[in-house]
Design a protein around this motif. Structure first.
Motif, short mmCIF file in Angstrom:
data_model
loop_
_atom_site.label_atom_id
_atom_site.label_comp_id
_atom_site.label_asym_id
_atom_site.label_seq_id
_atom_site.Cartn_x
_atom_site.Cartn_y
_atom_site.Cartn_z
N VAL A 25 0.84 -1.20 0.00
CA VAL A 25 0.00 0.00 0.00
C VAL A 25 0.88 1.25 0.00
N PRO A 26 0.71 2.14 -0.98
CA PRO A 26 1.47 3.40 -0.97
C PRO A 26 0.88 4.36 0.06
N SER A 27 1.65 5.35 0.46
CA SER A 27 1.14 6.34 1.42
C SER A 27 1.84 7.67 1.18
N LEU A 28 1.28 8.71 1.77
CA LEU A 28 1.84 10.06 1.65
C LEU A 28 1.97 10.64 3.05
N ILE A 29 3.18 11.05 3.44
CA ILE A 29 3.40 11.64 4.76
C ILE A 29 3.52 13.15 4.62
N LEU A 30 2.73 13.88 5.42
CA LEU A 30 2.82 15.33 5.50
C LEU A 30 3.47 15.69 6.84
N GLU A 31 4.51 16.51 6.79
CA GLU A 31 5.26 16.88 7.99
C GLU A 31 5.44 18.40 8.06
N ARG A 32 5.09 18.98 9.20
CA ARG A 32 5.12 20.44 9.31
C ARG A 32 6.54 21.01 9.38
N SER A 33 7.51 20.24 9.86
CA SER A 33 8.87 20.76 9.99
C SER A 33 9.67 20.44 8.72
N ASP A 34 10.99 20.62 8.81
CA ASP A 34 11.83 20.40 7.63
C ASP A 34 12.65 19.13 7.72
N CYS A 35 12.26 18.20 8.63
CA CYS A 35 13.03 16.98 8.79
C CYS A 35 12.16 15.90 9.42
N ALA A 72 11.39 13.15 12.38
CA ALA A 72 11.63 13.09 13.84
C ALA A 72 12.03 14.45 14.40
N SER A 73 11.24 15.48 14.10
CA SER A 73 11.61 16.84 14.52
C SER A 73 11.67 16.98 16.04
N LEU A 74 10.85 16.22 16.77
CA LEU A 74 10.92 16.27 18.23
C LEU A 74 12.32 15.86 18.69
N TRP A 75 12.82 14.77 18.13
CA TRP A 75 14.13 14.26 18.51
C TRP A 75 15.25 15.19 18.04
N GLN A 76 15.11 15.71 16.85
CA GLN A 76 16.19 16.52 16.28
C GLN A 76 16.23 17.95 16.82
N GLN A 77 15.05 18.53 17.08
CA GLN A 77 14.99 19.96 17.36
C GLN A 77 14.52 20.31 18.77
N ARG A 78 13.93 19.36 19.50
CA ARG A 78 13.33 19.73 20.78
C ARG A 78 13.75 18.79 21.92
N THR A 79 14.96 18.28 21.85
CA THR A 79 15.48 17.43 22.92
C THR A 79 16.86 17.92 23.33
N TYR A 80 17.24 17.62 24.56
CA TYR A 80 18.51 18.08 25.10
C TYR A 80 19.65 17.18 24.62
N ASP A 81 20.84 17.73 24.65
CA ASP A 81 22.01 17.08 24.04
C ASP A 81 22.36 15.73 24.68
N ARG A 82 22.21 15.61 26.02
CA ARG A 82 22.66 14.40 26.71
C ARG A 82 21.65 13.25 26.64
N LEU A 83 20.56 13.46 25.94
CA LEU A 83 19.50 12.45 25.91
C LEU A 83 19.97 11.13 25.30
N LYS A 84 19.64 10.05 26.00
CA LYS A 84 19.82 8.70 25.47
C LYS A 84 18.49 7.96 25.62
N LEU A 85 18.34 6.89 24.85
CA LEU A 85 17.17 6.05 25.03
C LEU A 85 17.20 5.47 26.44
N HIS A 86 16.06 5.47 27.10
CA HIS A 86 16.01 4.94 28.47
C HIS A 86 15.92 3.42 28.49
N LEU A 87 15.52 2.83 27.36
CA LEU A 87 15.39 1.39 27.26
C LEU A 87 16.44 0.84 26.30
N PRO A 88 16.82 -0.42 26.45
CA PRO A 88 17.76 -1.02 25.50
C PRO A 88 17.22 -0.96 24.08
N ARG A 89 18.11 -0.92 23.13
CA ARG A 89 17.73 -0.66 21.74
C ARG A 89 16.72 -1.67 21.19
#
Length: 399
Positions: A43-53, A55-72
């Motif tokens: 099934v094809p799909s179309l994603i609309l995203e308000r930012s320019d990248c 995972a904008s939350l992860w890229q633009q709105r998180t602190y530098d020292r952040l790591k995943l809290h759970l194992p990968r």
């Protein structure tokens, strides 16, 4: 992804575009996961995203020292795992690079800088109409992938507009470097509040963390094994409340009695509370040792009022601060742009149906990433949605 201010292009005539597959709003992990699963189902799909990248939350709105809290292994999206060279707990940058690899692997190409102003179901055509600043997209299916963390939640605190120092939500916090030697009030004691307080310590600031309610703090690992992994394994063999009691016993042995530090535990166990309310236990990454040593001061209770120079507390204390950081979490923005959502979403923008059925809406509406169960919940949603739409797609193509 969601609603924000438009631009001059909103005055231009809108183009009408018929989308043969689903329209997905949001290019975070949820949007990427459901797009990949749909592709796997043909099934094809179309994603609309308000930012320019992506995972904008992860890229633009998180602190530098952040790591995943759970194992990968508990943070992988469907059909494509983390590279083997990645550490057990990937950093923010490593997780973003994984998402970029994921999008490339499945040839997912969101349309960026597309702000969805309104989405509504047209009864006459039986299609969803999704309006952006310059286009109207029409599709039989609409997938809401904006998630639980679309907008920063700013609590109403008396006098907050009077504060003369630096006031920032954690979505705008990057590093404690700019707070060196400052007295900082951190409002909130969840995983973000704890990590930001720890980061401030490491940059020679003086954090005071507000503990507004009870919270479970667990060690990130027990006996060299991820606490989350251990809990998931034990739940296969023992009742939930037995597992909760075990986790709390080990937490007490490793961390001690947090009540003595001004951090009271809820009466309900950590897993039971998470399942019932979505409130995640804090996985300690050394912040507790800084609290014990006095480098992080715990302020019990609620902030009564923000003053020009600091804050007044319910217990009568009044203190001066150079900066205030709001570690108060995020909220859904669905009600601001999705019309006629009452059948599927509650007033707070969360699905009315409980997990594991929260992904299914009405009239071709689906939601992904609203389970309050992290990326595991996202993966479950994406697989279910793709299977459902895939069945409908094949029936349509067979006619």
């Amino acid at each position: 992804m969601g609603s924000c201010k438009g631009d001059k292009s909103t005055q231009l005539p809108k183009r009408n575009i018929l989308v043969h597959g689903p329209v997905i709003v949001g290019a975070g992990p949820s949007g990427l996961a459901v797009s990949a699963c749909l592709k796997e189902n043909g099934v094809p799909s179309l994603i609309l995203e308000r930012s320019d990248c992506i995972a904008s939350l992860w890229q633009q709105r998180t602190y530098d020292r952040l790591k995943l809290h759970l194992p990968r292994q508990f943070c992988e999206l469907p059909l494509f795992g983390f590279p083997k060279k990645f550490p057990k707990y990937p950093t923010k940058c490593e997780f973003v690079s994984y998402l970029e690899l994921y999008a490339k692997h499945f040839s997912i190409e969101p349309i960026f800088k597309k702000v969805v102003h309104k989405a509504e179901f047209d009864e006459f055509s039986g299609l969803w109409k999704v309006q952006t600043q310059d286009c109207e997209y029409f599709s039989r299916w609409l997938i809401v992938a904006t998630g639980e963390n679309a907008e920063a939640y700013i609590p109403e605190i008396q006098g907050i507009e009077k504060f003369e120092g630096h006031l920032v939500h954690t979505s705008g916090y990057k590093s404690g470097l700019e707070f060196e030697k400052q007295r900082v009030l951190v409002v909130g004691c969840g995983n973000s509040g704890m990590e930001v307080s720890l980061d401030l310590c490491r940059h020679n600031a003086f954090p005071h963390m507000v503990v507004r309610s009870s919270v479970h703090i667990l060690p990130r690992e027990m006996f060299g094994v991820s606490t989350f992994s251990m809990a998931m394994t034990l739940l296969k063999w023992f009742p939930l409340r037995v597992v909760d009691k075990f986790l709390l016993l080990v937490a007490y042995l490793i961390l001690g009695n947090t009540d003595n530090l001004g951090i009271k535990r809820p009466k309900t166990g950590p897993i039971e509370l998470k399942n019932a309310t979505g409130k995640t236990p804090v996985l300690d990454v050394e912040a507790l040792s800084q609290i014990k040593s006095g480098n992080i001061k715990v302020m019990e209770g609620v902030v009564r009022e923000i003053t020009m120079k600091g804050a007044k507390f319910m217990d009568g204390q009044e203190k001066e601060f150079d900066s205030i950081i709001l570690a108060t979490g995020y909220k859904s923005n669905v009600p601001t742009w999705l019309k006629d959502w009452d059948d599927t979403f509650s007033e707070d923008g969360m699905p009315k149906r409980p997990f594991p059925e929260s992904w299914r809406g009405e009239k071709g509406l689906f939601t992904v990433g609203f389970t309050k169960r992290g990326l595991l919940g996202t993966s479950s949603d994406a697989i279910n949605i793709a299977r459902e739409i895939g069945d409908q797609w094949r029936k349509m193509r067979a006619k």
